[in-house]
Design a protein around this motif. Sequence first.
Motif, PDB file in Angstrom:
ATOM      1  N   ASP A  83       0.851  -1.179   0.000  1.00 26.82           N
ATOM      2  CA  ASP A  83       0.000   0.000   0.000  1.00 26.82           C
ATOM      3  C   ASP A  83       0.891   1.235   0.000  1.00 26.82           C
ATOM      4  N   LEU A  84       0.843   2.044  -1.081  1.00 22.94           N
ATOM      5  CA  LEU A  84       1.649   3.248  -1.156  1.00 22.94           C
ATOM      6  C   LEU A  84       0.999   4.333  -0.322  1.00 22.94           C
ATOM      7  N   VAL A  85       1.710   4.831   0.693  1.00 21.33           N
ATOM      8  CA  VAL A  85       1.153   5.813   1.612  1.00 21.33           C
ATOM      9  C   VAL A  85       2.136   6.977   1.731  1.00 21.33           C
ATOM     10  N   HIS A  86       2.013   7.935   0.827  1.00 22.72           N
ATOM     11  CA  HIS A  86       2.801   9.170   0.884  1.00 22.72           C
ATOM     12  C   HIS A  86       4.308   8.915   0.843  1.00 22.72           C
ATOM     13  N   THR A  87       4.907   8.677   1.996  1.00 18.33           N
ATOM     14  CA  THR A  87       6.364   8.615   2.095  1.00 18.33           C
ATOM     15  C   THR A  87       6.918   7.207   2.065  1.00 18.33           C
ATOM     16  N   HIS A  88       6.052   6.227   2.072  1.00 13.99           N
ATOM     17  CA  HIS A  88       6.557   4.870   2.238  1.00 13.99           C
ATOM     18  C   HIS A  88       5.616   3.851   1.602  1.00 13.99           C
ATOM     19  N   VAL A  89       6.132   2.643   1.464  1.00  9.87           N
ATOM     20  CA  VAL A  89       5.337   1.503   1.019  1.00  9.87           C
ATOM     21  C   VAL A  89       5.266   0.511   2.168  1.00  9.87           C
ATOM     22  N   LEU A  90       4.057   0.027   2.448  1.00 11.05           N
ATOM     23  CA  LEU A  90       3.869  -0.991   3.475  1.00 11.05           C
ATOM     24  C   LEU A  90       3.639  -2.340   2.827  1.00 11.05           C
TER      25      LEU A  90
END
Length: 258
Positions: free
Chosen positions: A3-10
């Motif tokens: 899940d791409l969330v602004h500053t990072h990928v989880l």
Amino acid sequence: MADLVHTHVLDIDGDVVTKRYVDGKEGAAEREWRALTLLAEHAPGLTPRPIAFEDGVVRMTRIDGVPLRGLAAGEAPLTAMAEALTRLYEAVPPGVLAAVPVRPWQVEAVTGQVMEWLAAWRPRGPEADRAAEEGLRWLAGWRPGESGVRPAFGAGDGNLANFLWDGVRVRIVDFEDSGRSDLAFELAELSEHVSMWVDGEVEIADRFELSGPQARRLRDCRRLQSLVWLFLLSHDSPRNPPGTFDRQVDRVLRSLGA
């Protein structure tokens, strides 16, 4: 899954979460890792448990829970949230906290940035423009100083989505902007975050006992944070309901007594 969330990928694989920082945000991964390791030692169970750190990648345990943002939070979740925040702010012993770097965007940096934003304000309507003018006038005469400062470990992100309720307790995630801070500033950032009122008013600061100087610092830091959101919400975004900016204008004017 990812899940791409602004500053990072989880990446979530069973009970392990891998957080890969992708935007080059300086020091973010290191701050996340420092927070998780400190809190695992001094407030076990409050946050994900750290597993490994290497080259901007943080691995941690997955924790269950429903984000409080958008949840019809009753008394039990809010009480648990206040308890979690109290643990967070007080967990790191003073001697250890003194060696922790100051978190990004502390009060002086935020004040300078907001003054730049407001000085370059473009007309958005009579009430919005008045809010910007009153905010700039107030900032020109405000000096935060050290009165009311009570050292605390701060998460650095007031988004209500970072608080997970499992039906019994609230736990906290996302520490990329964490570090040494002060209680009033942290409570102000949390209280004025759009997530705390856009879906229904959530008031958390009144659950903390503050001295007179701390309460005054909280009031002023809330004014500062309300001006941050005046600028951020002045740019139309589908992430928030229609009318959110107008509501923020009203919040700013009320906070400044204008």
